[in-house]
Design an enzyme around this catalytic site. Structure first.
Site, PDB file in Angstrom:
ATOM      1  CG  HIS A 266      -2.113   0.929   1.204  1.00  0.00           C
ATOM      2  ND1 HIS A 266      -2.540   1.692   0.455  1.00  0.00           N
ATOM      3  CD2 HIS A 266      -2.791   1.097   2.355  1.00  0.00           C
ATOM      4  CE1 HIS A 266      -3.404   2.481   0.573  1.00  0.00           C
ATOM      5  NE2 HIS A 266      -3.807   2.129   1.918  1.00  0.00           N
ATOM      6  CG  HIS A 307      -4.259   0.322  -8.021  1.00  0.00           C
ATOM      7  ND1 HIS A 307      -5.522   0.447  -7.835  1.00  0.00           N
ATOM      8  CD2 HIS A 307      -3.636   1.389  -7.348  1.00  0.00           C
ATOM      9  CE1 HIS A 307      -5.634   1.283  -6.949  1.00  0.00           C
ATOM     10  NE2 HIS A 307      -4.572   2.034  -6.614  1.00  0.00           N
ATOM     11  CG  ASP A 365       2.949   4.303  -3.827  1.00  0.00           C
ATOM     12  OD1 ASP A 365       2.083   3.434  -4.015  1.00  0.00           O
ATOM     13  OD2 ASP A 365       3.005   5.231  -3.293  1.00  0.00           O
TER      14      ASP A 365
HETATM   15  C1  SDX Z   1      -1.455   2.092  -3.280  1.00  0.00           C
HETATM   16  O1  SDX Z   1      -6.179   0.724  -3.273  1.00  0.00           O
HETATM   17  C2  SDX Z   1      -5.540   1.961  -3.387  1.00  0.00           C
HETATM   18  O2  SDX Z   1      -6.246   2.663  -3.729  1.00  0.00           O
HETATM   19  C3  SDX Z   1      -4.255   2.002  -2.885  1.00  0.00           C
HETATM   20  C4  SDX Z   1      -3.558   3.291  -3.591  1.00  0.00           C
HETATM   21  C5  SDX Z   1      -4.279   4.650  -2.619  1.00  0.00           C
HETATM   22  O3  SDX Z   1      -3.793   5.849  -3.263  1.00  0.00           O
HETATM   23  O4  SDX Z   1      -4.517   4.440  -1.704  1.00  0.00           O
HETATM   24  O5  SDX Z   1      -3.744   3.757  -4.726  1.00  0.00           O
HETATM   25  C6  SDX Z   1      -2.117   3.434  -3.025  1.00  0.00           C
HETATM   26  O6  SDX Z   1      -1.481   1.445  -2.388  1.00  0.00           O
HETATM   27  C7  SDX Z   1      -0.901   1.773  -4.812  1.00  0.00           C
HETATM   28  C8  SDX Z   1      -0.319   0.529  -4.808  1.00  0.00           C
HETATM   29  C9  SDX Z   1       1.099   0.367  -4.236  1.00  0.00           C
HETATM   30  N1  SDX Z   1       1.735  -1.027  -4.232  1.00  0.00           N
HETATM   31  C10 SDX Z   1       2.661  -1.593  -5.093  1.00  0.00           C
HETATM   32  O7  SDX Z   1       2.946  -0.723  -5.910  1.00  0.00           O
HETATM   33  C11 SDX Z   1       3.289  -2.658  -4.676  1.00  0.00           C
HETATM   34  C12 SDX Z   1       3.379  -3.790  -5.903  1.00  0.00           C
HETATM   35  N2  SDX Z   1       1.997  -3.960  -6.249  1.00  0.00           N
HETATM   36  C13 SDX Z   1       1.313  -5.351  -6.029  1.00  0.00           C
HETATM   37  O8  SDX Z   1       1.971  -5.634  -4.738  1.00  0.00           O
HETATM   38  C14 SDX Z   1      -0.084  -5.429  -6.490  1.00  0.00           C
HETATM   39  O9  SDX Z   1      -0.275  -4.823  -7.589  1.00  0.00           O
HETATM   40  C15 SDX Z   1      -0.941  -4.761  -5.464  1.00  0.00           C
HETATM   41  C16 SDX Z   1      -0.940  -5.199  -4.056  1.00  0.00           C
HETATM   42  C17 SDX Z   1      -1.041  -3.202  -5.584  1.00  0.00           C
HETATM   43  C18 SDX Z   1      -2.359  -5.360  -5.967  1.00  0.00           C
HETATM   44  O10 SDX Z   1      -2.531  -6.518  -5.849  1.00  0.00           O
HETATM   45  P1  SDX Z   1      -4.026  -7.296  -6.153  1.00  0.00           P
HETATM   46  O11 SDX Z   1      -4.982  -6.441  -6.508  1.00  0.00           O
HETATM   47  O12 SDX Z   1      -4.127  -8.053  -4.859  1.00  0.00           O
HETATM   48  O13 SDX Z   1      -3.494  -7.958  -7.531  1.00  0.00           O
HETATM   49  P2  SDX Z   1      -3.048  -9.498  -7.169  1.00  0.00           P
HETATM   50  O14 SDX Z   1      -1.761  -9.560  -6.260  1.00  0.00           O
HETATM   51  O15 SDX Z   1      -3.909 -10.320  -7.364  1.00  0.00           O
HETATM   52  O16 SDX Z   1      -2.196  -9.530  -8.635  1.00  0.00           O
HETATM   53  C19 SDX Z   1      -2.927  -9.938  -9.865  1.00  0.00           C
HETATM   54  C20 SDX Z   1      -1.602 -10.772 -10.545  1.00  0.00           C
HETATM   55  C21 SDX Z   1      -0.816 -11.807  -9.999  1.00  0.00           C
HETATM   56  O17 SDX Z   1      -0.202 -12.679 -10.747  1.00  0.00           O
HETATM   57  P3  SDX Z   1      -1.187 -14.198 -11.161  1.00  0.00           P
HETATM   58  O18 SDX Z   1      -1.390 -14.794  -9.743  1.00  0.00           O
HETATM   59  O19 SDX Z   1      -2.382 -13.903 -11.816  1.00  0.00           O
HETATM   60  O20 SDX Z   1      -0.316 -14.842 -11.984  1.00  0.00           O
HETATM   61  O21 SDX Z   1      -0.719  -9.751 -11.055  1.00  0.00           O
HETATM   62  C22 SDX Z   1       0.496 -10.119 -10.379  1.00  0.00           C
HETATM   63  C23 SDX Z   1       0.332 -11.192  -9.364  1.00  0.00           C
HETATM   64  O22 SDX Z   1       1.612 -11.727  -8.966  1.00  0.00           O
HETATM   65  N3  SDX Z   1       1.135  -8.694  -9.932  1.00  0.00           N
HETATM   66  C24 SDX Z   1       2.360  -8.498  -9.929  1.00  0.00           C
HETATM   67  C25 SDX Z   1       2.630  -7.200  -9.519  1.00  0.00           C
HETATM   68  N4  SDX Z   1       1.331  -6.612  -9.062  1.00  0.00           N
HETATM   69  C26 SDX Z   1       0.498  -7.599  -9.411  1.00  0.00           C
HETATM   70  N5  SDX Z   1       3.566  -9.063 -10.594  1.00  0.00           N
HETATM   71  C27 SDX Z   1       4.586  -8.327 -10.313  1.00  0.00           C
HETATM   72  N6  SDX Z   1       4.823  -7.294  -9.881  1.00  0.00           N
HETATM   73  C28 SDX Z   1       3.602  -6.506  -9.434  1.00  0.00           C
HETATM   74  N7  SDX Z   1       3.854  -5.275  -8.962  1.00  0.00           N
END
Ligand code: SDX
Length: 426
Positions: A266, A307, A365
Protein backbone atom coordinates in the site's frame (compact mmCIF):
# COMPACT_ATOMS: atom_id res chain seq x y z
CA UNK A 1 -34.14 2.86 -3.80
CA UNK A 2 -34.15 -0.51 -5.61
CA UNK A 3 -36.22 -0.95 -8.77
CA UNK A 4 -34.01 -3.73 -10.07
CA UNK A 5 -33.65 -7.20 -8.57
CA UNK A 6 -31.07 -9.98 -8.70
CA UNK A 7 -32.35 -13.52 -8.36
CA UNK A 8 -30.20 -16.17 -6.76
CA UNK A 9 -30.85 -19.90 -6.82
CA UNK A 10 -28.71 -22.36 -4.86
CA UNK A 11 -28.52 -26.11 -5.52
CA UNK A 12 -30.38 -27.99 -2.82
CA UNK A 13 -32.47 -24.98 -1.80
CA UNK A 14 -35.88 -24.61 -3.49
CA UNK A 15 -36.25 -20.89 -2.75
CA UNK A 16 -35.29 -18.22 -5.31
CA UNK A 17 -33.67 -15.35 -3.41
CA UNK A 18 -34.66 -11.93 -4.72
CA UNK A 19 -31.97 -9.35 -3.89
CA UNK A 20 -32.36 -5.59 -4.44
CA UNK A 21 -29.96 -3.99 -6.95
CA UNK A 22 -29.01 -0.34 -6.39
CA UNK A 23 -27.46 2.15 -8.84
CA UNK A 24 -25.16 4.98 -7.83
CA UNK A 25 -24.62 8.20 -9.79
CA UNK A 26 -21.63 6.55 -11.50
CA UNK A 27 -20.00 3.13 -11.51
CA UNK A 28 -21.23 -0.46 -11.17
CA UNK A 29 -24.63 -1.34 -9.71
CA UNK A 30 -24.52 -3.16 -6.36
CA UNK A 31 -26.45 -6.21 -5.19
CA UNK A 32 -27.75 -5.86 -1.62
CA UNK A 33 -26.95 -9.27 -0.09
CA UNK A 34 -27.82 -8.41 3.53
CA UNK A 35 -30.95 -10.60 3.48
CA UNK A 36 -28.85 -13.71 2.87
CA UNK A 37 -27.73 -13.81 6.52
CA UNK A 38 -31.34 -14.45 7.49
CA UNK A 39 -31.29 -17.39 5.12
CA UNK A 40 -28.22 -18.83 6.80
CA UNK A 41 -25.86 -17.73 4.04
CA UNK A 42 -22.84 -15.37 3.85
CA UNK A 43 -21.24 -13.92 0.72
CA UNK A 44 -17.56 -14.72 0.27
CA UNK A 45 -15.09 -12.07 -0.90
CA UNK A 46 -11.60 -12.29 0.70
CA UNK A 47 -9.75 -9.00 0.14
CA UNK A 48 -13.05 -7.29 -0.71
CA UNK A 49 -12.28 -7.50 -4.42
CA UNK A 50 -15.94 -7.03 -5.38
CA UNK A 51 -17.58 -5.66 -2.23
CA UNK A 52 -19.11 -2.19 -1.83
CA UNK A 53 -18.67 -1.66 1.91
CA UNK A 54 -20.57 1.64 2.09
CA UNK A 55 -22.20 4.51 0.23
CA UNK A 56 -19.86 7.44 -0.38
CA UNK A 57 -19.96 10.68 -2.37
CA UNK A 58 -16.35 11.78 -1.84
CA UNK A 59 -14.26 10.07 -4.56
CA UNK A 60 -15.00 8.02 -7.65
CA UNK A 61 -12.58 5.69 -9.44
CA UNK A 62 -13.06 3.89 -12.75
CA UNK A 63 -10.23 1.36 -12.80
CA UNK A 64 -10.82 0.28 -16.38
CA UNK A 65 -10.65 3.83 -17.77
CA UNK A 66 -8.04 5.18 -15.34
CA UNK A 67 -10.45 7.82 -14.00
CA UNK A 68 -10.19 9.45 -10.55
CA UNK A 69 -12.70 12.15 -9.52
CA UNK A 70 -12.88 14.11 -6.27
CA UNK A 71 -16.33 15.65 -5.88
CA UNK A 72 -16.77 14.99 -9.61
CA UNK A 73 -13.61 16.88 -10.62
CA UNK A 74 -10.93 14.87 -12.55
CA UNK A 75 -7.64 14.58 -10.66
CA UNK A 76 -5.75 15.91 -13.69
CA UNK A 77 -7.77 19.16 -13.59
CA UNK A 78 -7.37 19.53 -9.84
CA UNK A 79 -3.60 18.93 -10.14
CA UNK A 80 -3.41 21.59 -12.86
CA UNK A 81 -5.72 24.23 -11.39
CA UNK A 82 -6.18 23.61 -7.67
CA UNK A 83 -3.92 23.15 -4.64
CA UNK A 84 -3.85 20.81 -1.66
CA UNK A 85 -5.84 22.91 0.82
CA UNK A 86 -8.53 23.73 -1.75
CA UNK A 87 -8.77 19.99 -2.48
CA UNK A 88 -9.02 19.35 1.29
CA UNK A 89 -11.99 21.73 1.39
CA UNK A 90 -13.55 19.90 -1.59
CA UNK A 91 -13.12 16.47 0.02
CA UNK A 92 -14.58 17.64 3.31
CA UNK A 93 -17.49 19.68 1.91
CA UNK A 94 -18.22 18.16 -1.51
CA UNK A 95 -17.90 21.52 -3.28
CA UNK A 96 -14.99 23.79 -4.25
CA UNK A 97 -14.77 26.84 -1.96
CA UNK A 98 -15.47 30.39 -3.03
CA UNK A 99 -12.44 32.68 -2.74
CA UNK A 100 -13.72 33.87 0.64
CA UNK A 101 -14.44 30.34 1.89
CA UNK A 102 -10.96 29.24 0.82
CA UNK A 103 -9.27 32.12 2.61
CA UNK A 104 -11.22 31.38 5.79
CA UNK A 105 -10.32 27.67 5.51
CA UNK A 106 -6.62 28.41 4.96
CA UNK A 107 -6.53 30.87 7.86
CA UNK A 108 -8.28 28.42 10.17
CA UNK A 109 -5.85 25.64 9.29
CA UNK A 110 -2.96 28.03 9.99
CA UNK A 111 -4.28 28.62 13.51
CA UNK A 112 -3.97 24.91 14.32
CA UNK A 113 -0.47 24.09 12.98
CA UNK A 114 1.27 23.99 16.38
CA UNK A 115 1.09 20.86 18.51
CA UNK A 116 0.74 20.92 22.31
CA UNK A 117 4.22 21.31 23.86
CA UNK A 118 3.58 18.11 25.82
CA UNK A 119 3.63 16.27 22.47
CA UNK A 120 7.37 16.85 22.19
CA UNK A 121 8.00 14.44 25.07
CA UNK A 122 6.52 11.47 23.19
CA UNK A 123 9.43 11.54 20.76
CA UNK A 124 12.06 10.93 23.44
CA UNK A 125 10.90 7.34 23.96
CA UNK A 126 11.93 6.42 20.41
CA UNK A 127 15.43 5.46 19.31
CA UNK A 128 16.84 8.08 16.91
CA UNK A 129 17.05 5.39 14.21
CA UNK A 130 13.41 4.34 14.60
CA UNK A 131 11.53 4.29 11.29
CA UNK A 132 9.68 7.64 11.07
CA UNK A 133 6.41 5.78 10.38
CA UNK A 134 6.73 4.02 13.74
CA UNK A 135 7.11 7.43 15.39
CA UNK A 136 4.25 8.96 13.42
CA UNK A 137 1.78 6.18 14.24
CA UNK A 138 2.64 6.58 17.93
CA UNK A 139 2.58 10.36 18.09
CA UNK A 140 -0.63 10.76 16.05
CA UNK A 141 -2.25 8.14 18.29
CA UNK A 142 -1.14 10.24 21.26
CA UNK A 143 -3.19 13.17 19.92
CA UNK A 144 -6.17 11.16 21.20
CA UNK A 145 -5.02 12.10 24.72
CA UNK A 146 -5.72 15.75 23.97
CA UNK A 147 -8.64 17.87 22.74
CA UNK A 148 -11.38 16.61 25.04
CA UNK A 149 -13.34 19.73 24.08
CA UNK A 150 -14.39 18.42 20.68
CA UNK A 151 -14.95 14.70 20.73
CA UNK A 152 -18.69 14.37 20.23
CA UNK A 153 -18.43 12.44 16.96
CA UNK A 154 -22.14 13.00 16.28
CA UNK A 155 -21.59 16.78 16.35
CA UNK A 156 -20.72 18.04 12.84
CA UNK A 157 -18.85 21.02 14.28
CA UNK A 158 -16.71 18.75 16.47
CA UNK A 159 -15.93 16.59 13.43
CA UNK A 160 -14.93 19.72 11.49
CA UNK A 161 -12.61 20.85 14.31
CA UNK A 162 -10.95 17.41 14.31
CA UNK A 163 -10.41 17.75 10.56
CA UNK A 164 -8.86 21.20 10.90
CA UNK A 165 -6.54 20.01 13.66
CA UNK A 166 -5.39 16.98 11.70
CA UNK A 167 -4.86 18.80 8.36
CA UNK A 168 -2.89 21.46 10.22
CA UNK A 169 -0.82 19.28 12.54
CA UNK A 170 0.22 16.41 10.29
CA UNK A 171 2.95 18.45 8.50
CA UNK A 172 4.24 19.63 11.89
CA UNK A 173 4.35 16.08 13.26
CA UNK A 174 5.85 14.69 10.03
CA UNK A 175 8.64 17.27 10.13
CA UNK A 176 9.17 16.55 13.85
CA UNK A 177 9.63 12.85 12.99
CA UNK A 178 12.38 13.83 10.55
CA UNK A 179 14.06 16.37 12.85
CA UNK A 180 14.07 13.84 15.69
CA UNK A 181 15.73 11.22 13.46
CA UNK A 182 18.60 13.58 12.60
CA UNK A 183 18.98 15.09 16.07
CA UNK A 184 18.04 18.61 15.06
CA UNK A 185 15.67 20.81 17.07
CA UNK A 186 12.01 20.89 16.07
CA UNK A 187 11.11 23.87 13.86
CA UNK A 188 7.91 25.71 14.76
CA UNK A 189 5.35 26.23 11.97
CA UNK A 190 5.17 29.72 10.46
CA UNK A 191 1.82 31.28 9.63
CA UNK A 192 3.28 33.60 7.01
CA UNK A 193 4.03 30.64 4.72
CA UNK A 194 1.76 28.54 2.51
CA UNK A 195 1.13 24.91 3.44
CA UNK A 196 3.91 23.22 1.42
CA UNK A 197 6.41 26.03 2.06
CA UNK A 198 5.70 25.75 5.77
CA UNK A 199 6.26 22.01 5.69
CA UNK A 200 9.59 22.36 3.87
CA UNK A 201 10.81 25.02 6.30
CA UNK A 202 9.90 22.77 9.25
CA UNK A 203 11.82 19.96 7.52
CA UNK A 204 14.93 21.88 6.43
CA UNK A 205 14.94 25.13 8.40
CA UNK A 206 16.94 25.53 11.60
CA UNK A 207 17.32 28.21 14.30
CA UNK A 208 20.72 29.27 12.97
CA UNK A 209 19.66 30.65 9.62
CA UNK A 210 16.68 31.67 7.53
CA UNK A 211 15.37 29.01 5.16
CA UNK A 212 14.06 30.07 1.76
CA UNK A 213 12.13 27.42 -0.17
CA UNK A 214 12.59 26.86 -3.88
CA UNK A 215 9.11 27.71 -5.30
CA UNK A 216 9.36 24.89 -7.85
CA UNK A 217 9.99 22.36 -5.07
CA UNK A 218 7.22 23.82 -2.92
CA UNK A 219 4.79 23.59 -5.86
CA UNK A 220 5.86 19.99 -6.50
CA UNK A 221 5.42 19.18 -2.80
CA UNK A 222 1.91 20.64 -2.84
CA UNK A 223 1.09 18.63 -5.96
CA UNK A 224 2.32 15.42 -4.29
CA UNK A 225 0.10 16.20 -1.30
CA UNK A 226 -2.86 16.77 -3.65
CA UNK A 227 -2.30 13.60 -5.71
CA UNK A 228 -2.26 11.44 -2.57
CA UNK A 229 -5.21 13.14 -0.82
CA UNK A 230 -7.88 10.48 -1.23
CA UNK A 231 -8.55 7.30 -3.13
CA UNK A 232 -11.98 5.82 -2.31
CA UNK A 233 -12.12 2.72 -0.09
CA UNK A 234 -8.41 1.72 -0.17
CA UNK A 235 -7.00 -0.43 2.64
CA UNK A 236 -6.05 2.42 4.99
CA UNK A 237 -9.26 4.40 4.42
CA UNK A 238 -11.34 1.27 4.97
CA UNK A 239 -9.35 0.72 8.18
CA UNK A 240 -10.21 4.23 9.39
CA UNK A 241 -13.90 3.72 8.57
CA UNK A 242 -13.97 0.38 10.36
CA UNK A 243 -12.18 1.78 13.44
CA UNK A 244 -14.53 4.78 13.35
CA UNK A 245 -17.59 2.52 13.19
CA UNK A 246 -16.99 1.48 16.82
CA UNK A 247 -17.11 5.15 17.90
CA UNK A 248 -13.36 5.25 18.57
CA UNK A 249 -11.48 8.51 19.13
CA UNK A 250 -10.88 10.17 15.70
CA UNK A 251 -7.15 10.65 16.30
CA UNK A 252 -6.82 6.98 17.22
CA UNK A 253 -8.72 6.11 14.02
CA UNK A 254 -6.23 8.13 11.96
CA UNK A 255 -3.39 6.29 13.70
CA UNK A 256 -4.98 3.01 12.54
CA UNK A 257 -4.97 4.38 8.99
CA UNK A 258 -1.27 5.25 9.28
CA UNK A 259 -0.55 1.70 10.42
CA UNK A 260 -2.43 0.19 7.45
CA UNK A 261 -0.80 2.58 4.97
CA UNK A 262 2.72 1.57 6.08
CA UNK A 263 2.65 -1.81 4.33
CA UNK A 264 4.74 -2.14 1.09
CA UNK A 265 1.65 -3.36 -0.78
CA UNK A 266 0.00 0.00 0.00
CA UNK A 267 1.56 3.33 0.98
CA UNK A 268 4.92 1.77 1.79
CA UNK A 269 5.38 1.12 -1.95
CA UNK A 270 6.93 4.54 -2.63
CA UNK A 271 9.82 3.76 -0.29
CA UNK A 272 9.99 0.23 -1.76
CA UNK A 273 10.22 1.68 -5.32
CA UNK A 274 13.35 3.65 -4.41
CA UNK A 275 14.84 0.63 -2.66
CA UNK A 276 14.08 -1.46 -5.77
CA UNK A 277 15.57 1.12 -8.19
CA UNK A 278 18.70 1.32 -6.05
CA UNK A 279 18.86 -2.50 -5.96
CA UNK A 280 18.55 -2.64 -9.76
CA UNK A 281 21.37 -0.09 -9.87
CA UNK A 282 21.86 -0.13 -13.63
CA UNK A 283 19.65 -0.44 -16.70
CA UNK A 284 21.61 -3.58 -17.60
CA UNK A 285 20.13 -5.34 -14.54
CA UNK A 286 16.48 -4.56 -15.32
CA UNK A 287 15.79 -7.80 -17.21
CA UNK A 288 16.86 -9.89 -14.19
CA UNK A 289 14.34 -8.07 -11.99
CA UNK A 290 11.56 -8.40 -14.58
CA UNK A 291 12.18 -12.18 -14.60
CA UNK A 292 11.99 -12.26 -10.79
CA UNK A 293 8.79 -10.19 -10.80
CA UNK A 294 7.17 -12.73 -13.13
CA UNK A 295 8.34 -15.78 -11.18
CA UNK A 296 5.40 -17.12 -9.11
CA UNK A 297 7.91 -18.73 -6.73
CA UNK A 298 9.69 -15.42 -6.10
CA UNK A 299 7.99 -13.01 -3.69
CA UNK A 300 9.60 -10.06 -5.49
CA UNK A 301 7.11 -7.74 -7.12
CA UNK A 302 7.78 -4.75 -9.33
CA UNK A 303 7.09 -2.07 -6.74
CA UNK A 304 5.06 0.85 -8.04
CA UNK A 305 3.31 -1.40 -10.56
CA UNK A 306 -0.15 -2.88 -10.40
CA UNK A 307 -3.25 -1.83 -8.53
CA UNK A 308 -6.33 -3.51 -7.09
CA UNK A 309 -8.62 -1.17 -9.00
CA UNK A 310 -6.73 0.35 -11.94
CA UNK A 311 -6.53 -1.92 -14.96
CA UNK A 312 -5.12 1.04 -16.88
CA UNK A 313 -2.69 3.83 -16.09
CA UNK A 314 -3.18 5.29 -12.60
CA UNK A 315 -4.09 8.87 -13.61
CA UNK A 316 -2.01 10.15 -10.72
CA UNK A 317 1.08 8.39 -12.12
CA UNK A 318 0.78 10.34 -15.36
CA UNK A 319 0.69 13.68 -13.49
CA UNK A 320 3.48 12.49 -11.20
CA UNK A 321 5.68 11.58 -14.20
CA UNK A 322 5.21 15.08 -15.67
CA UNK A 323 5.99 16.68 -12.30
CA UNK A 324 9.06 14.46 -12.02
CA UNK A 325 10.41 15.77 -15.33
CA UNK A 326 9.72 19.39 -14.24
CA UNK A 327 11.41 19.04 -10.85
CA UNK A 328 14.50 17.24 -12.16
CA UNK A 329 14.84 19.78 -15.01
CA UNK A 330 14.55 22.64 -12.48
CA UNK A 331 17.26 21.03 -10.39
CA UNK A 332 19.38 20.27 -13.46
CA UNK A 333 19.38 16.52 -12.71
CA UNK A 334 17.18 15.34 -15.58
CA UNK A 335 19.82 12.69 -16.17
CA UNK A 336 19.26 11.28 -12.68
CA UNK A 337 20.33 7.60 -13.03
CA UNK A 338 17.34 6.40 -10.98
CA UNK A 339 14.94 8.25 -13.26
CA UNK A 340 16.60 6.67 -16.28
CA UNK A 341 16.25 3.23 -14.73
CA UNK A 342 12.61 3.97 -13.82
CA UNK A 343 11.71 5.14 -17.33
CA UNK A 344 13.45 2.12 -18.92
CA UNK A 345 11.78 -0.23 -16.44
CA UNK A 346 8.36 1.27 -17.25
CA UNK A 347 8.98 0.94 -20.98
CA UNK A 348 10.08 -2.71 -20.71
CA UNK A 349 7.24 -3.66 -18.35
CA UNK A 350 4.58 -2.02 -20.51
CA UNK A 351 5.74 -4.09 -23.48
CA UNK A 352 6.03 -7.38 -21.57
CA UNK A 353 3.15 -9.85 -22.08
CA UNK A 354 3.07 -10.78 -18.37
CA UNK A 355 2.32 -7.19 -17.34
CA UNK A 356 0.13 -6.43 -20.35
CA UNK A 357 -1.98 -9.56 -19.79
CA UNK A 358 -2.47 -8.71 -16.13
CA UNK A 359 -3.03 -5.02 -16.87
CA UNK A 360 -0.21 -3.99 -14.54
CA UNK A 361 0.58 -0.31 -15.03
CA UNK A 362 2.64 2.20 -13.01
CA UNK A 363 0.70 3.44 -9.99
CA UNK A 364 0.91 6.60 -7.91
CA UNK A 365 4.00 5.34 -6.09
CA UNK A 366 6.18 4.67 -9.13
CA UNK A 367 7.40 8.22 -9.76
CA UNK A 368 6.58 9.92 -6.47
CA UNK A 369 9.68 8.53 -4.79
CA UNK A 370 11.98 10.00 -7.43
CA UNK A 371 10.43 13.45 -6.94
CA UNK A 372 10.62 13.19 -3.16
CA UNK A 373 14.28 12.13 -3.37
CA UNK A 374 15.00 15.10 -5.67
CA UNK A 375 13.31 17.43 -3.17
CA UNK A 376 15.68 16.03 -0.55
CA UNK A 377 13.18 13.92 1.40
CA UNK A 378 14.96 10.84 2.83
CA UNK A 379 13.55 7.52 1.58
CA UNK A 380 12.26 6.45 5.01
CA UNK A 381 10.12 9.60 5.10
CA UNK A 382 8.28 8.85 1.84
CA UNK A 383 5.37 7.01 3.46
CA UNK A 384 5.21 9.68 6.17
CA UNK A 385 4.55 12.17 3.34
CA UNK A 386 1.88 9.84 1.96
CA UNK A 387 0.26 9.64 5.43
CA UNK A 388 0.38 13.44 5.76
CA UNK A 389 -1.33 13.79 2.38
CA UNK A 390 -3.93 11.06 2.93
CA UNK A 391 -5.05 12.34 6.33
CA UNK A 392 -7.65 14.54 4.61
CA UNK A 393 -9.05 11.48 2.83
CA UNK A 394 -9.17 9.49 6.05
CA UNK A 395 -10.86 12.19 8.09
CA UNK A 396 -13.30 13.04 5.27
CA UNK A 397 -14.43 9.40 5.10
CA UNK A 398 -14.51 9.16 8.91
CA UNK A 399 -16.70 12.28 9.02
CA UNK A 400 -18.93 11.03 6.19
CA UNK A 401 -19.43 7.76 8.09
CA UNK A 402 -20.58 9.63 11.21
CA UNK A 403 -22.76 12.10 9.31
CA UNK A 404 -25.56 9.53 8.98
CA UNK A 405 -26.77 6.55 11.04
CA UNK A 406 -24.35 3.67 10.54
CA UNK A 407 -23.70 0.28 12.06
CA UNK A 408 -20.45 -1.05 13.50
CA UNK A 409 -18.51 -2.89 10.80
CA UNK A 410 -18.44 -6.63 11.55
CA UNK A 411 -17.50 -8.95 8.64
CA UNK A 412 -18.13 -12.70 8.95
CA UNK A 413 -16.06 -15.66 7.68
CA UNK A 414 -16.03 -19.10 6.06
CA UNK A 415 -15.04 -21.23 9.08
CA UNK A 416 -12.55 -24.01 8.25
CA UNK A 417 -11.47 -24.98 11.76
CA UNK A 418 -12.26 -28.12 13.83
CA UNK A 419 -15.93 -29.02 14.35
CA UNK A 420 -17.15 -28.92 17.96
CA UNK A 421 -15.44 -31.45 20.24
CA UNK A 422 -15.27 -32.11 23.99
CA UNK A 423 -12.33 -31.30 26.24
CA UNK A 424 -10.59 -34.61 27.01
CA UNK A 425 -11.52 -35.86 30.49
CA UNK A 426 -8.52 -36.66 32.76
C1 SDX B 1 -1.38 2.10 -3.34
O1 SDX B 1 -6.13 0.76 -3.12
C2 SDX B 1 -5.62 1.90 -3.38
O2 SDX B 1 -6.29 2.79 -3.88
C3 SDX B 1 -4.18 2.08 -2.98
C4 SDX B 1 -3.53 3.38 -3.43
C5 SDX B 1 -4.15 4.57 -2.73
O3 SDX B 1 -4.01 5.69 -3.24
O4 SDX B 1 -4.66 4.39 -1.59
O5 SDX B 1 -3.68 3.57 -4.83
C6 SDX B 1 -2.03 3.41 -3.09
O6 SDX B 1 -1.32 1.31 -2.44
C7 SDX B 1 -0.88 1.79 -4.72
C8 SDX B 1 -0.30 0.33 -4.84
C9 SDX B 1 1.11 0.35 -4.31
N1 SDX B 1 1.66 -1.01 -4.19
C10 SDX B 1 2.64 -1.43 -5.01
O7 SDX B 1 3.11 -0.76 -5.93
C11 SDX B 1 3.19 -2.80 -4.62
C12 SDX B 1 3.31 -3.65 -5.90
N2 SDX B 1 1.98 -3.96 -6.36
C13 SDX B 1 1.40 -5.25 -5.96
O8 SDX B 1 1.74 -5.63 -4.66
C14 SDX B 1 -0.07 -5.37 -6.34
O9 SDX B 1 -0.19 -4.91 -7.63
C15 SDX B 1 -1.12 -4.69 -5.49
C16 SDX B 1 -1.01 -5.06 -4.06
C17 SDX B 1 -1.03 -3.22 -5.63
C18 SDX B 1 -2.49 -5.14 -6.01
O10 SDX B 1 -2.58 -6.49 -5.75
P1 SDX B 1 -3.93 -7.31 -6.12
O11 SDX B 1 -5.01 -6.45 -6.62
O12 SDX B 1 -4.23 -8.18 -4.97
O13 SDX B 1 -3.47 -8.12 -7.39
P2 SDX B 1 -2.85 -9.53 -7.31
O14 SDX B 1 -1.82 -9.58 -6.25
O15 SDX B 1 -3.97 -10.49 -7.25
O16 SDX B 1 -2.10 -9.61 -8.71
C19 SDX B 1 -2.77 -10.11 -9.84
C20 SDX B 1 -1.64 -10.78 -10.66
C21 SDX B 1 -0.84 -11.82 -9.85
O17 SDX B 1 -0.29 -12.73 -10.79
P3 SDX B 1 -1.10 -14.16 -11.07
O18 SDX B 1 -1.37 -14.78 -9.71
O19 SDX B 1 -2.36 -13.73 -11.79
O20 SDX B 1 -0.14 -14.96 -11.92
O21 SDX B 1 -0.68 -9.77 -11.01
C22 SDX B 1 0.58 -10.08 -10.41
C23 SDX B 1 0.31 -11.04 -9.28
O22 SDX B 1 1.44 -11.87 -9.03
N3 SDX B 1 1.13 -8.80 -9.90
C24 SDX B 1 2.40 -8.45 -10.01
C25 SDX B 1 2.45 -7.15 -9.48
N4 SDX B 1 1.25 -6.78 -9.04
C26 SDX B 1 0.43 -7.81 -9.31
N5 SDX B 1 3.50 -9.09 -10.51
C27 SDX B 1 4.66 -8.40 -10.45
N6 SDX B 1 4.79 -7.15 -9.96
C28 SDX B 1 3.71 -6.49 -9.47
N7 SDX B 1 3.85 -5.23 -8.97
Amino acid sequence: MADKKARLTIDGIDEVFELPVYSGTMGPDVVDVRALTGKGLFTYDPGFVSTAACDSSITYIDGGKGVLLHGGYPIEQLAENSDYLETCYLLLNGELPTAEQKQTFVNTVKKHTMVHEQMNHFFNGFRRDAHPMSIMVGVVGALSAFYHDSLDIDDAHHREVCAYRLIAKMPTIAAMCYKYSIGQPFQYPRNDLDYADNFLQMMYGNPCEDYVTNPVLAKAMDKIFLLHADHEQNASTSTVRLAGSSGANPFACIASGIAALWGPAHGGANEAVLTMLNEIGDEANIEEFIVRAKDPDDSFRLMGFGHRVYRNFDPRAKVMKQTCDEVLAELGIENDPLLKIAKRLEQIALEDEYFVERKLYPNVDFYSGIILKAIGIPTNMFTVIFALSRTIGWISHWSEFHSSPNKIGRPRQLYTGPTQRDYPTK
